[in-house]
Design an enzyme around this catalytic site. Structure first.
Site, PDB file in Angstrom:
ATOM      1  N   ARG A  60     -16.890  13.090 100.422  1.00 47.83           N
ATOM      2  CA  ARG A  60     -18.281  13.376 100.771  1.00 47.83           C
ATOM      3  C   ARG A  60     -18.902  12.053 101.212  1.00 47.83           C
ATOM      4  NH1 ARG A  60     -17.493  18.104 101.220  1.00 47.83           N
ATOM      5  NH2 ARG A  60     -18.468  19.793 100.040  1.00 47.83           N
TER       6      ARG A  60
ATOM      7  N   GLU B  80     -25.587  13.236 106.765  1.00 49.69           N
ATOM      8  CA  GLU B  80     -24.714  13.987 107.666  1.00 49.69           C
ATOM      9  C   GLU B  80     -25.534  15.064 108.369  1.00 49.69           C
ATOM     10  OE1 GLU B  80     -20.606  14.828 106.311  1.00 49.69           O
ATOM     11  OE2 GLU B  80     -21.208  16.909 106.689  1.00 49.69           O
TER      12      GLU B  80
ATOM     13  N   HIS C 227     -17.243  16.564 109.907  1.00 47.60           N
ATOM     14  CA  HIS C 227     -16.898  17.349 108.709  1.00 47.60           C
ATOM     15  C   HIS C 227     -15.915  18.483 109.072  1.00 47.60           C
ATOM     16  CE1 HIS C 227     -18.603  18.385 104.494  1.00 47.60           C
ATOM     17  NE2 HIS C 227     -17.403  18.902 104.611  1.00 47.60           N
TER      18      HIS C 227
ATOM     19  N   GLY D 156      -6.480  14.562  92.919  1.00 50.07           N
ATOM     20  CA  GLY D 156      -6.587  15.997  92.620  1.00 50.07           C
ATOM     21  C   GLY D 156      -5.653  16.734  93.565  1.00 50.07           C
ATOM     22  N   ARG D 157      -6.024  17.986  93.861  1.00 49.47           N
ATOM     23  CA  ARG D 157      -5.138  18.812  94.712  1.00 49.47           C
ATOM     24  C   ARG D 157      -4.988  18.210  96.114  1.00 49.47           C
ATOM     25  NH1 ARG D 157      -8.115  23.313  92.163  1.00 49.47           N
ATOM     26  NH2 ARG D 157      -9.632  22.790  93.736  1.00 49.47           N
ATOM     27  N   ILE D 158      -6.103  17.738  96.685  1.00 50.04           N
ATOM     28  CA  ILE D 158      -6.033  17.204  98.054  1.00 50.04           C
ATOM     29  C   ILE D 158      -5.311  15.856  98.049  1.00 50.04           C
ATOM     30  CG2 ILE D 158      -7.400  16.392 100.037  1.00 50.04           C
ATOM     31  CD1 ILE D 158      -9.539  18.495  99.163  1.00 50.04           C
TER      32      ILE D 158
END
Ligand code: DGY
Length: 314
Positions: free
Chosen positions: A232, A261, A280, A150-152
């Site tokens: 995630r 987390e 994070h 995707g974008r990342i």
């Protein structure tokens, strides 16, 4: 003075956000959903990742908008909100660069054992340089496998070119449109895992991506490979990863996110020297967080005013 709309928020939000919202809304703590007056709450502002599910929404019949500080909305039941006519806002397109930078920061640090080196250099045992200690893995000309283009993921691929890396990717749908411009080659997941020296995870958390990397996938990776997770925590099966790192069936891992987390303070992963864990920090730069704050505030105020959100999920 007319009463300000009450907004359920995951407090404390940053002082800058609290200040920006001060004259527009009254922020009320999460437990206000269980108190008398819950029906007067007009919006939800999710700052960390508190769960917004049908049980919560049922307690808050007056909610007109949910605004999330961040792009990932796996903690929000978006279909349940939509079914109630509540728009959900997020902050897409803002944090891709920062998160891709963090993926590379982790990749470089894990490959070159930077954190171990830092600890050693500052500790009592470093009294003499020795060319045989703390040998890492080569990064330039290595093979990088990106899961989730995707974008990342696309920005991670661009950064990899500067390191002369061979870049493989796997995505739910093949992205022939960008393969040439990004210089990436599509492979089925298993083949990507087998061939990559570094595997970077940049997928959203969904029912399909939960435990995408488990025992089988870790076993398919090279013993010299490094896993980087900026997606995630639940995308990786924590028990399987802990076992792989303990048995050193892969070289290492670098995690921006974990499941749960944070991890319990006595979790075995925290004792291993072949894993780097960041709390994070994917989007944690001053500039990106300012922009995320701005967009999430704009989404919140637009929703309260009954206007269209600049960035709406779904
Ligand atoms: C995001 O935007 O999803 C980041 O993980 C911060 O929540």
């Amino acid at each position: 003075m007319p009463k300000l709309p009450r907004v359920l928020a995951d407090l404390p939000v940053s002082p800058a956000i609290a200040e920006a919202l001060r004259s527009h809304v009254e922020l009320v703590p999460w437990h206000a959903a269980d108190e008398p007056g819950a029906a007067t709450i007009a919006a939800i502002y999710t700052y960390g990742h508190p769960t917004v599910d049908p049980t919560l929404l049922a307690k808050l019949p007056g909610v007109r908008v949910i605004s999330n500080f961040g792009v990932g909305v796996d903690h929000i039941d978006v279909p349940a909100a939509t079914a109630r006519g509540i728009p959900v806002g997020n902050t897409p397109g803002i944090l891709d660069g920062a998160t891709a930078d963090q993926a590379f920061t982790l990749l470089l640090a894990a490959g070159r054992r930077l954190i171990e080196g830092d600890r050693y250099a500052k500790g009592p045992d470093f009294v003499r340089y020795d060319p045989s200690y703390l040998l890492g893995r080569e990064i330039h000309h290595a093979t990088l496998g990106i899961i989730g283009l995707g974008r990342i993921g696309a920005q991670v691929a661009r950064r990899a070119r500067a390191f002369d890396m061979t870049v493989l990717y796997h995505n739910r749908q093949r992205r022939v449109d960008v393969e040439q411009s990004l210089g990436v080659q599509y492979l089925p997941r298993e083949a990507l895992l087998t061939k990559s020296d570094y595997v970077v995870l940049t997928v959203p958390l969904t029912a399909q991506t939960r435990h995408l990397i488990g025992r089988t996938e870790l076993a398919a990776m090279k013993p010299t490979a490094i896993l980087v997770n900026v997606a995630r925590g639940p995308v990786v099966d924590t028990d399987a990863l802990t076992e792989a790192l303990q048995l050193r069936t892969i070289f290492g891992a670098a995690l921006d996110v974990t499941d749960p987390e944070p991890l319990p303070r006595d979790h075995p992963l925290l004792k291993l020297d072949n894993v780097i864990i960041a709390p994070h920090l994917g989007s944690a730069t001053v500039e990106t967080r300012q922009r995320m704050a701005q967009v999430s505030i704009e989404n919140l105020l637009a929703g309260l005013a009954g206007k269209a959100l600049a960035f709406r999920v779904g």
